[in-house]
Design an enzyme around this catalytic site. Structure first.
Site, PDB file in Angstrom:
ATOM      1  N   GLU A  36      22.917 -20.430  28.736  1.00 38.36           N
ATOM      2  CA  GLU A  36      23.833 -21.183  29.598  1.00 38.36           C
ATOM      3  C   GLU A  36      24.700 -22.093  28.733  1.00 38.36           C
ATOM      4  O   GLU A  36      25.865 -22.320  29.037  1.00 38.36           O
ATOM      5  CB  GLU A  36      23.058 -22.038  30.612  1.00 38.36           C
ATOM      6  CG  GLU A  36      22.548 -21.292  31.817  1.00 38.36           C
ATOM      7  CD  GLU A  36      22.119 -22.228  32.941  1.00 38.36           C
ATOM      8  OE1 GLU A  36      22.738 -23.310  33.083  1.00 38.36           O
ATOM      9  OE2 GLU A  36      21.179 -21.876  33.670  1.00 38.36           O
TER      10      GLU A  36
ATOM     11  N   SER B 186      19.450 -26.857  31.197  1.00 41.93           N
ATOM     12  CA  SER B 186      18.840 -25.548  30.940  1.00 41.93           C
ATOM     13  C   SER B 186      19.587 -24.822  29.829  1.00 41.93           C
ATOM     14  O   SER B 186      20.812 -24.679  29.880  1.00 41.93           O
ATOM     15  CB  SER B 186      18.874 -24.697  32.212  1.00 41.93           C
ATOM     16  OG  SER B 186      18.082 -25.274  33.224  1.00 41.93           O
TER      17      SER B 186
ATOM     18  N   ARG C 289      25.860 -18.506  37.436  1.00 44.58           N
ATOM     19  CA  ARG C 289      26.280 -19.427  36.384  1.00 44.58           C
ATOM     20  C   ARG C 289      27.599 -19.040  35.704  1.00 44.58           C
ATOM     21  O   ARG C 289      27.806 -19.320  34.531  1.00 44.58           O
ATOM     22  CB  ARG C 289      25.179 -19.596  35.339  1.00 44.58           C
ATOM     23  CG  ARG C 289      23.911 -20.219  35.885  1.00 44.58           C
ATOM     24  CD  ARG C 289      24.149 -21.647  36.397  1.00 44.58           C
ATOM     25  NE  ARG C 289      22.948 -22.210  36.990  1.00 44.58           N
ATOM     26  CZ  ARG C 289      22.678 -22.202  38.288  1.00 44.58           C
ATOM     27  NH1 ARG C 289      23.538 -21.671  39.145  1.00 44.58           N
ATOM     28  NH2 ARG C 289      21.572 -22.726  38.755  1.00 44.58           N
TER      29      ARG C 289
END
Length: 310
Positions: A301, A229, A179
């Site tokens: 995130e 998320s 990520r």
């Protein structure tokens, strides 16, 4: 002369659009956040060069915004210049001889996948259900259970604001982690991406995309605004982020009109009129309790913009 006066006085030199006192809630998936004094929507490199000049002349801080899919903006807004890249490059073109697909960074992932299903471009199925734009996908190394963007990104072009020039990274020069990217310098604006695709029967591509999207719809709260998320999976623990939230008993927990979704507890949804402070309070609650009770460090995130008072 104030910083914003400079931009007003030189606005005729800008080919894109300038919006003064623009509410940022209109530009994030969360539909939350205060205003920015100025949002610029450039249409090409000449506009980026103009913005570079304005930043140097005024000293304003700036933030680069794609489609705002993973961004939580403060209720107080952001005091600097927001550069929104949604109109920078919307092109999509295939080099059939090399099976390289070049997409402008402004292209929405959903639009790219619709085209992939029509044309039979396999290799991008791992992005099914990922929100945002192509540029954001590269910056975040976005993906799903089917894989990550890094597996198909072949070349990236980005405009370096500080140098007012385009730089290209080949696959061997890029570095990604879970990520996140590890190669674009601060102030780099992704302008285009080359993807390695495999020509395939369009019906086969469509079938995989439809199945993946249906799976996400059945397991995620798509009927409410969210950033997707909230936390990265704490991989060293062997747990998924939603499992950590569940172990803390926070599934369905609500502060104000923000809530850990009942359907998927790694989503915080805006049930209507939620404040950024409400969302941030839920995030901080989960992080503090995960560390204290489970010894797990949760990492977001979601990205933050503007002042948060904690």
């Amino acid at each position: 002369m104030t910083a914003w006066q400079w931009f007003r006085e030189h606005a005729s030199e800008f080919q894109g659009e300038l919006r003064f006192d623009e509410p940022l809630s209109r530009h994030t998936y969360y539909r939350i956040g205060g205003a920015t004094p100025l949002m610029a929507l450039p249409k090409g490199e000449s506009d980026l060069a103009w913005l570079k000049q304005g930043i140097e002349q005024t000293g304003v801080e700036f933030f680069i915004l794609g489609l705002g899919s993973n961004l939580l903006v403060s209720d107080e807004g952001y005091p600097g210049l927001v550069i929104k890249t949604s109109r920078l490059d919307l092109s999509i073109g295939l080099d059939a001889s090399s099976s390289l697909l070049r997409t402008g960074a402004s292209v929405a992932v959903s639009s790219l996948l619709r085209r992939a299903a029509q044309e039979g471009w396999s290799g991008l199925e791992c992005l099914a259900g990922v929100p945002g734009s192509v540029g954001g996908v590269v910056v975040m190394n976005a993906g799903t259970h089917l894989g990550e963007a890094q597996e198909r990104v072949h070349r990236v072009g980005a405009y370096l604001l500080h140098a007012a020039q385009l730089q290209v990274w080949d696959r061997s020069e890029m570095a990604f982690e879970y990520r996140r990217h590890r190669f674009l310098p601060e102030g780099a604006i992704v302008t285009w991406v080359d993807w390695k695709i495999t020509p395939t029967d369009p019906q086969q591509v469509k079938r995989v995309l439809d199945e993946t999207l249906e799976r996400r719809k059945s397991t995620q709260p798509v009927d409410f605004p969210s950033c997707g998320s909230v936390f990265k999976n704490p991989r060293a623990t062997g747990l998924r982020a939603w499992q950590v939230v569940d172990r803390l008993g926070l599934r369905g927990h609500q502060i104000g009109n923000a809530q850990f979704a009942e359907k998927h507890s790694n989503f915080i949804i805006n049930r209507g009129g939620a404040l950024a402070a409400d969302v941030r309070a839920l995030i901080e609650l989960a992080k503090a309790r995960a560390k204290a009770e489970l010894g797990i460090e949760l990492e977001e995130e979601v990205k933050y913009l503007g002042p948060f008072r904690f």
